[in-house]
Design a protein around this motif. Structure first.
Motif, short mmCIF file in Angstrom:
data_model
loop_
_atom_site.label_atom_id
_atom_site.label_comp_id
_atom_site.label_asym_id
_atom_site.label_seq_id
_atom_site.Cartn_x
_atom_site.Cartn_y
_atom_site.Cartn_z
N SER A 96 4.14 9.82 2.35
CA SER A 96 3.48 9.21 1.19
C SER A 96 3.58 10.13 -0.02
O SER A 96 4.28 11.15 0.00
CB SER A 96 2.01 8.91 1.52
OG SER A 96 1.35 10.10 1.89
N ALA A 98 2.90 -0.80 -5.13
CA ALA A 98 4.02 -0.21 -4.38
C ALA A 98 5.29 -0.35 -5.22
O ALA A 98 6.18 -1.14 -4.92
CB ALA A 98 4.19 -0.90 -3.04
N GLU A 154 1.64 -7.23 -4.00
CA GLU A 154 3.00 -7.63 -3.67
C GLU A 154 2.98 -9.12 -3.34
O GLU A 154 2.46 -9.53 -2.31
CB GLU A 154 3.55 -6.82 -2.48
CG GLU A 154 3.67 -5.33 -2.75
CD GLU A 154 4.54 -5.01 -3.95
OE1 GLU A 154 5.53 -5.74 -4.19
OE2 GLU A 154 4.23 -4.04 -4.66
N SER A 161 6.79 -5.23 -8.76
CA SER A 161 5.53 -5.66 -8.18
C SER A 161 4.96 -6.78 -9.03
O SER A 161 5.41 -7.01 -10.16
CB SER A 161 4.54 -4.50 -8.10
OG SER A 161 4.96 -3.52 -7.18
N GLN A 165 5.96 5.30 2.56
CA GLN A 165 4.69 4.64 2.20
C GLN A 165 4.43 4.86 0.71
O GLN A 165 3.75 5.82 0.32
CB GLN A 165 3.56 5.23 3.05
CG GLN A 165 2.21 4.56 2.85
CD GLN A 165 1.14 5.18 3.74
OE1 GLN A 165 1.36 5.43 4.91
NE2 GLN A 165 -0.03 5.43 3.16
N PRO A 166 4.92 3.95 -0.13
CA PRO A 166 4.85 4.17 -1.57
C PRO A 166 3.60 3.61 -2.23
O PRO A 166 3.57 3.47 -3.45
CB PRO A 166 6.09 3.43 -2.06
CG PRO A 166 6.18 2.26 -1.14
CD PRO A 166 5.68 2.74 0.21
N TYR A 167 2.57 3.29 -1.47
CA TYR A 167 1.40 2.64 -2.08
C TYR A 167 0.17 3.53 -2.09
O TYR A 167 0.10 4.53 -1.39
CB TYR A 167 1.09 1.31 -1.40
CG TYR A 167 1.17 1.28 0.10
CD1 TYR A 167 0.07 1.53 0.90
CD2 TYR A 167 2.38 0.95 0.72
CE1 TYR A 167 0.15 1.47 2.28
CE2 TYR A 167 2.47 0.89 2.09
CZ TYR A 167 1.36 1.16 2.88
OH TYR A 167 1.46 1.11 4.24
N SER A 210 5.68 8.68 -6.29
CA SER A 210 5.70 8.00 -5.00
C SER A 210 6.35 6.63 -5.05
O SER A 210 6.23 5.85 -4.11
CB SER A 210 4.27 7.84 -4.47
OG SER A 210 3.58 6.84 -5.18
N CYS A 211 7.07 6.31 -6.12
CA CYS A 211 7.77 5.04 -6.13
C CYS A 211 8.85 5.06 -5.05
O CYS A 211 9.30 6.12 -4.59
CB CYS A 211 8.37 4.75 -7.51
SG CYS A 211 9.76 5.79 -7.97
N VAL A 212 9.26 3.89 -4.63
CA VAL A 212 10.20 3.76 -3.52
C VAL A 212 11.47 4.57 -3.76
O VAL A 212 11.91 5.33 -2.88
CB VAL A 212 10.56 2.28 -3.30
CG1 VAL A 212 11.64 2.14 -2.24
CG2 VAL A 212 9.32 1.48 -2.91
N LYS A 266 11.97 -6.62 -2.61
CA LYS A 266 12.00 -5.28 -2.01
C LYS A 266 12.65 -5.29 -0.63
O LYS A 266 13.29 -4.32 -0.23
CB LYS A 266 10.59 -4.70 -1.99
CG LYS A 266 10.16 -4.28 -3.39
CD LYS A 266 8.70 -3.97 -3.54
CE LYS A 266 8.42 -3.65 -5.02
NZ LYS A 266 7.00 -3.48 -5.33
N LEU A 293 5.35 -1.85 3.17
CA LEU A 293 4.77 -2.51 2.00
C LEU A 293 3.41 -3.10 2.37
O LEU A 293 3.20 -3.53 3.51
CB LEU A 293 5.71 -3.61 1.50
CG LEU A 293 7.06 -3.11 0.99
CD1 LEU A 293 8.04 -4.26 0.81
CD2 LEU A 293 6.90 -2.34 -0.31
#
Length: 426
Positions: A255, A294, A378, A364, A279-281, A303-305, A386, A326
């Motif tokens: 994360s 996310a 999402e 998003s 875990q980008p959220y 932490s973006c994808v 995604k 997600l």
């Protein structure tokens, strides 16, 4: 056969007969049989035979030219298909002369596709509605570590693990089952990573619990590992691998905080971990500001994808080791404070009357409820985008947290099926 003096008449007749033979209504049981085996079945009982019969009308001009008709159009065909029990599962494309097998249940993953789903233990009835055919791995959430003893904090969760029929359902569908192991908070992780006895207790406890349900391994979800404890974490995972054995599956969540303080030594962990969960959220809640939950890409958001995937690649972790997780919940921002809301509630309470807007940068969705009040989540569209991104960038697969928050709404699983499922015909 009567003699035909005019050459043009023969050509015209051949043309007419060619048209007649293509009319579906003319297929009937008549004529000799010539077999065209498409696929030889090892078990004859699993073979369906599709007869494409040649007909000769019993009256009219064609009767005078039966021999010519057979020469031009052949005889009855019998086409055999293994793995098919009846002709209802077979389609024939007469234009391209191709046969297709209909997939009667298309809500099934394609071979090799990976879709993870996290099952919160409190979803004690919702699991009955899970689309098991569209899941490859189910993760039971969660064994929450007591940092002092290594045992679990939540007895109710482990009682549910020992008894839930969700695991039986997953195993029926040959889905891999993992037990989520969680530890949140810098102080708790500091204490646990220094206590070898607590780590030994944890390993022993997990081995018993996994064997009791014939599960496949564990999913490690640690948050807020203190600076300077990366090596201690590696040693913990190494001891856990030794305890569970080489055949056990161990996955690890990555994360936002692991980017911030380099909590994990990925080069060493690569040899111990089977799969890494991106875990980008929830990063936006740390920043205490409204934003995408996310984001695929977001300016200033580590932490973006995209950033998480690129960071893993820079440390030698291949994309084929990454699962993009997600959320099936959103973040409702009101006057600077955030509350989480399940996807099902978002759709029922807000989406129907307030069409979601797709943010082009993060991909998003958000809904403006009132000035200053924004709901980020999402949507079915953003999930689909995604999923498609994960496929196009050759990630191992995707995951959804947590199952049941979707309320079984079809649009979520339609997005999974359209990206990772079997097509209706093959």
């Amino acid at each position: 056969m009567k003699a035909i003096k005019q050459p043009w008449y023969i050509l015209l007749l051949c043309f007419v007969l060619g048209i007649i033979s293509t009319v579906p209504e003319l297929h009937a049981q008549s004529g000799a049989t010539r077999k065209y085996p498409i696929d030889h079945a090892k078990n004859p009982s699993d073979t369906a035979t599709l007869q494409n019969n040649t007909i000769i009308p019993q009256s009219g001009m064609v009767q005078d030219f039966k021999a010519l008709f057979r020469t031009l159009h052949g005889t009855q065909k019998t086409v055999s298909f293994s793995g098919a029990k009846n002709t209802e599962s077979i389609l024939y494309d007469s234009i391209n002369n191709l046969y297709y097998k209909k997939v009667l249940n298309s809500n099934v993953l394609r071979s090799g596709e990976q879709v993870f789903g996290w099952h919160p233990y409190w979803m004690k009835e919702e699991y009955k509605l899970y689309p098991y055919g569209l899941l490859s791995t189910l993760v039971f959430f969660a064994y929450d570590i007591n940092p002092t003893t290594g045992s679990y904090e939540d007895a109710e969760a482990m009682a549910e693990w020992r008894s839930t029929a969700m695991i039986d359902s997953a195993q029926k569908y040959q889905i891999k089952v993992l037990l989520s192991v969680t530890s949140y908070g810098a102080d708790a992780n500091e204490k646990f990573l220094q206590d070898k006895e607590a780590q030994k207790t944890l390993g022993d406890s997990l081995r018993v619990l996994i064997n009791a349900r014939k599960a496949h391994g564990v999913d490690l979800d640690f948050a807020d590992i203190p600076n300077g404890r990366a090596q201690a974490f590696v040693e913990f995972v190494r001891s856990l691998r030794s305890k569970l054995g080489d055949t056990a599956t161990i996955t690890l969540h990555l994360s936002s905080q692991f980017l911030n303080n380099k909590a994990y030594d990925l080069k060493q962990l690569d040899a111990l971990i089977n799969t890494f969960i991106i875990q980008p959220y929830d990063y936006e809640t740390e920043l205490k500001r409204s934003g995408p939950i996310a984001p695929l890409y977001a300016k200033g958001n580590k932490s973006c994808v995209l950033n998480l995937v690129e960071y893993c690649e820079s440390k030698g972790i291949g994309k084929d080791q990454l699962i993009l997780s997600l959320p099936l919940y959103g973040t409702f921002w009101q006057k600077g404070a955030a509350d989480n809301m399940a996807y099902e509630d978002i759709v029922v309470l807000y989406e129907k009357n307030n069409p979601a807007v797709q943010d082009p940068r993060s991909e998003s969705a958000y809904i403006i409820i009132s000035p200053g009040d924004t709901l980020w989540y999402e949507s079915a569209k953003s999930l689909n985008l995604k999923f498609l991104w994960a496929e196009e960038h050759d990630l191992l697969g995707v995951g959804l947290w947590g199952l049941g928050y979707d309320g079984g709404r079809p649009e979520v699983w339609n997005a999974v099926a359209s990206n990772f499922g079997i097509a209706p015909v093959q």
